[in-house]
Design a protein around this motif. Sequence first.
Motif, PDB file in Angstrom:
ATOM      1  N   ASP A 127      15.491 -22.437  13.937  1.00 13.93           N
ATOM      2  CA  ASP A 127      16.218 -21.586  13.000  1.00 13.93           C
ATOM      3  C   ASP A 127      17.539 -21.175  13.660  1.00 13.93           C
ATOM      4  N   PRO A 128      18.424 -20.476  12.934  1.00 12.25           N
ATOM      5  CA  PRO A 128      19.748 -20.181  13.516  1.00 12.25           C
ATOM      6  C   PRO A 128      19.671 -19.433  14.846  1.00 12.25           C
ATOM      7  N   GLN A 129      18.740 -18.481  14.952  1.00 17.98           N
ATOM      8  CA  GLN A 129      18.654 -17.704  16.190  1.00 17.98           C
ATOM      9  C   GLN A 129      18.293 -18.610  17.367  1.00 17.98           C
TER      10      GLN A 129
ATOM     11  N   ARG B 265      18.820 -21.848  17.475  1.00 13.38           N
ATOM     12  CA  ARG B 265      19.951 -22.773  17.710  1.00 13.38           C
ATOM     13  C   ARG B 265      21.097 -22.089  18.453  1.00 13.38           C
TER      14      ARG B 265
END
Lengths: 278, 155
Positions: free
Chosen positions: A100-102, A104
């Motif tokens: 997820d973005p965190q 990444r």
Amino acid sequence: MQDFSFKKPDSLDAAVAALEAQEDGIYLAGGQTILPVMKFGLAEPTGVVDLSGIADLVKIEVTDKVVSIGAMTTHAAVAASVDIRRALPGLADLAGLIGDPQVRNRGTLGGSIANNDPSADYPAAVLALNATVVTNRREITADDFFVDMFETALEDGEIITRVDFPITDCAAYAKFANPASRYAVAGVFVAKRNAKTDGGVRVAVTGAGPVVFRVPDMEAALDGDFSPDAIKNISVPADGLNNDIHASAEYRSHLIGVMAERAIKTAKETNNKGGGAQ
Amino acid sequence: MPKITLTVNNEPVTRDVEARTLLSELIREELKLTGTHIGCDTSQCGACTVQVNGQPVKSCSMLAVQANGADVLTIEGHGDGETLTPLQNALHEHHGLQCGFCTPGMVLTADALLRDNPDPSEEDIRHELEGNICRCTGYQNIVEAVLAAAKTMRG
Ligand SMILES: Cc1cc2nc3c(=O)[nH]c(=O)nc-3n(C[C@H](O)[C@H](O)[C@H](O)COP(=O)(O)OP(=O)(O)OC[C@H]3O[C@@H](n4cnc5c(N)ncnc54)[C@H](O)[C@@H]3O)c2cc1C
Ligand code: FES
Ligand code: FES
């Protein structure tokens, strides 16, 4: 988590020395694997050596032949790189599908392949694109790097500095993600390469077996005809594939075929659009 | 003990911390900023999300020493605490929360998303909020709120 000493050296040599000074030291990249492991008490290092102070490890360099990515480059930076998207869109896509973005924003290329989780995404790209893993000591070919589940060719204290991915006319990744973690239940990276000059098509599968592996039968069929139809009748036997709460070995065997066909289709589309290099 | 200096919600912070201190522990236990929630403490739920140098990260999965020199934003630093930001207002209008436990993390992830992409599609929003789990709303109203906030912020 038990306490440890913390060092953030600014050079590779200083990092190696800091690790060697520890009874049980580990390198820290983004911590997206190692910190959860330490919180569970599954690793209890006496010293943590943070690699984020070493300037050269974060970089993206793209020539007309190679995409070179520093080990400490985050998945988010790879996914957002215009240069990588132009040269190897399949690689940028893969990075954008990790977790997820965190995750990444913190997780790194070097940490991912050093850890060599059987369900990690990057190993499929490294193996299919025939990348070279460069360390502070040597260069390791992809075929030699991934040894077994959570095991690589890295020696004690060895630091990955960058990975060089040769650019190829078309390549793409397709994964069936675990809906909770986004790790690959089965993921296939397909890279079309010239049969005469570059050793031909390579197909690498992650998530399905104990360690990333190639599928020679598919590669041979695709050398003749790079299309989803060419592999319709080729399957990877369920024997030896992972069998766990997420998916049976039979299901993973089926998924490999489906993901391979999707990857081939995407690779051809990006190539036709001129999205791929040349 | 390592000494760290960072900025939290625009205030300089200097502390001696044990190396093993998590960023979430520094924020909640040292700085008493308890708007940062701990849901799973195993990197899965995103309730502990804060922004580090503008990027959303899970503060339970980062050491405080790794934030040395960084600029950290927690939910207490989002907006001025008096008037609702467009994002907070849209969550209120669209009923984007029930128990509110996930909300601080949702807001900080969505805030970064809207900064990078002022005109996101529904699909973009769902992809970018993948790291934030909500056990109440079923996400639909959160997604609608982010779409509405984007529209307001574009003017
Ligand atoms: C919720 C969640 C979801 C995730 N989903 C996915 C997913 O869908 N797909 C996927 O592929 N991954 C996924 N990951 C893992 C993520 O990709 C991390 O990047 C990866 O685990 C490595 O983390 P890191 O780079 O922070 O390395 P760290 O955790 O800091 O280090 C990992 C290991 O590598 C070693 N190491 C790190 N850098 C180097 C180096 N340069 N040289 C030598 N050794 C080194 C460390 O000593 C350590 O043993 C997920 C993680 C989480 C928490
Ligand atoms: S508390 Fe950090 S991810 Fe759940
Ligand atoms: S509102 Fe309750 S968890 Fe999201």
